[in-house]
Write a protein that holds these residues in place. Structure first.
Motif, PDB file in Angstrom:
ATOM      1  N   ALA A 173       5.894  -5.998  -3.285  1.00 56.19           N
ATOM      2  CA  ALA A 173       5.648  -6.219  -1.857  1.00 56.19           C
ATOM      3  C   ALA A 173       5.703  -4.906  -1.084  1.00 56.19           C
ATOM      4  O   ALA A 173       4.879  -4.668  -0.192  1.00 56.19           O
ATOM      5  CB  ALA A 173       6.668  -7.202  -1.291  1.00 56.19           C
ATOM      6  N   LEU A 174       6.645  -4.042  -1.443  1.00 60.29           N
ATOM      7  CA  LEU A 174       6.745  -2.738  -0.775  1.00 60.29           C
ATOM      8  C   LEU A 174       5.506  -1.889  -1.043  1.00 60.29           C
ATOM      9  O   LEU A 174       5.017  -1.193  -0.157  1.00 60.29           O
ATOM     10  CB  LEU A 174       8.003  -1.995  -1.233  1.00 60.29           C
ATOM     11  CG  LEU A 174       9.329  -2.616  -0.815  1.00 60.29           C
ATOM     12  CD1 LEU A 174      10.482  -1.936  -1.550  1.00 60.29           C
ATOM     13  CD2 LEU A 174       9.518  -2.513   0.690  1.00 60.29           C
ATOM     14  N   PHE A 225       2.398  -3.004  -1.788  1.00 61.93           N
ATOM     15  CA  PHE A 225       1.219  -3.540  -1.101  1.00 61.93           C
ATOM     16  C   PHE A 225       1.314  -3.425   0.418  1.00 61.93           C
ATOM     17  O   PHE A 225       0.290  -3.398   1.099  1.00 61.93           O
ATOM     18  CB  PHE A 225       0.939  -4.976  -1.546  1.00 61.93           C
ATOM     19  CG  PHE A 225       0.403  -5.040  -2.955  1.00 61.93           C
ATOM     20  CD1 PHE A 225      -0.838  -4.506  -3.271  1.00 61.93           C
ATOM     21  CD2 PHE A 225       1.165  -5.584  -3.967  1.00 61.93           C
ATOM     22  CE1 PHE A 225      -1.332  -4.534  -4.565  1.00 61.93           C
ATOM     23  CE2 PHE A 225       0.684  -5.615  -5.279  1.00 61.93           C
ATOM     24  CZ  PHE A 225      -0.570  -5.092  -5.569  1.00 61.93           C
ATOM     25  N   SER A 226       2.545  -3.320   0.942  1.00 65.50           N
ATOM     26  CA  SER A 226       2.700  -3.107   2.384  1.00 65.50           C
ATOM     27  C   SER A 226       2.650  -1.614   2.727  1.00 65.50           C
ATOM     28  O   SER A 226       2.767  -1.241   3.886  1.00 65.50           O
ATOM     29  CB  SER A 226       4.022  -3.703   2.874  1.00 65.50           C
ATOM     30  OG  SER A 226       5.124  -2.960   2.351  1.00 65.50           O
ATOM     31  N   ARG A 227       2.496  -0.800   1.705  1.00 63.66           N
ATOM     32  CA  ARG A 227       2.414   0.657   1.835  1.00 63.66           C
ATOM     33  C   ARG A 227       3.715   1.316   2.286  1.00 63.66           C
ATOM     34  O   ARG A 227       3.714   2.438   2.779  1.00 63.66           O
ATOM     35  CB  ARG A 227       1.254   1.067   2.733  1.00 63.66           C
ATOM     36  CG  ARG A 227      -0.081   0.603   2.173  1.00 63.66           C
ATOM     37  CD  ARG A 227      -1.213   1.042   3.053  1.00 63.66           C
ATOM     38  NE  ARG A 227      -2.432   0.380   2.629  1.00 63.66           N
ATOM     39  CZ  ARG A 227      -3.488   1.017   2.176  1.00 63.66           C
ATOM     40  NH1 ARG A 227      -3.477   2.320   2.078  1.00 63.66           N
ATOM     41  NH2 ARG A 227      -4.562   0.357   1.825  1.00 63.66           N
ATOM     42  N   ASP A 228       4.839   0.617   2.096  1.00 66.11           N
ATOM     43  CA  ASP A 228       6.149   1.215   2.359  1.00 66.11           C
ATOM     44  C   ASP A 228       6.608   2.046   1.165  1.00 66.11           C
ATOM     45  O   ASP A 228       7.554   2.815   1.260  1.00 66.11           O
ATOM     46  CB  ASP A 228       7.192   0.132   2.647  1.00 66.11           C
ATOM     47  CG  ASP A 228       6.955  -0.542   3.977  1.00 66.11           C
ATOM     48  OD1 ASP A 228       6.544   0.159   4.932  1.00 66.11           O
ATOM     49  OD2 ASP A 228       7.173  -1.762   4.078  1.00 66.11           O
TER      50      ASP A 228
END
Length: 90
Positions: free
Chosen positions: A32-33, A35-38
Motif C-alpha cells: 500500500a505504501l 502504490f501510494s508513492r509513500d
C-alpha cells in the motif's frame, strides 16, 4: 562522497523515517505504501522482495528483536521511535 550523494548500492528503499518505522514495525503495508508513492524502491527488486519475505517470516517484529539486543535502553528508544512514527503518521 559529496553531500547528497548515495553510496554504491544494488537496491534502494526510500521513504520518510516515520513510514519506514511503521513498515518495519508491521503497522503499515509495504504494498500500500508503494502504490501510494509513500515508499520508493529502485535497483534489484528481487533483493528487496527477499528482504521483505525474510522480515515477514520472523516470529516477532524486527524492531523488537533489535531493541531487545540493546536491553532496557533499546526498549525505551523503540518506544520513543514508535511514538514519533505514530505522531508523524497522523
Amino acid at each position: 562522497l559529496h553531500p547528497g550523494a548515495h553510496p554504491p548500492h544494488d537496491a534502494r528503499i526510500t521513504a520518510s523515517f516515520a513510514v519506514l518505522m511503521r513498515m518495519i514495525d508491521a503497522d503499515a503495508d509495504g504494498d500500500a505504501l508503494f502504490f501510494s508513492r509513500d515508499l520508493e524502491i529502485s535497483g534489484d527488486t528481487e533483493a528487496i522482495v527477499s528482504l521483505r519475505n525474510a522480515i515477514d517470516s520472523l516470529d516477532r517484529r524486527l524492531t523488537e528483536i533489535v531493541a531487545n539486543l540493546l536491553g532496557p535502553p533499546g526498549r525505551i528508544g523503540l518506544g520513543l521511535l514508535r511514538t514519533y512514527a505514530q505522531g508523524r503518521h497522523r
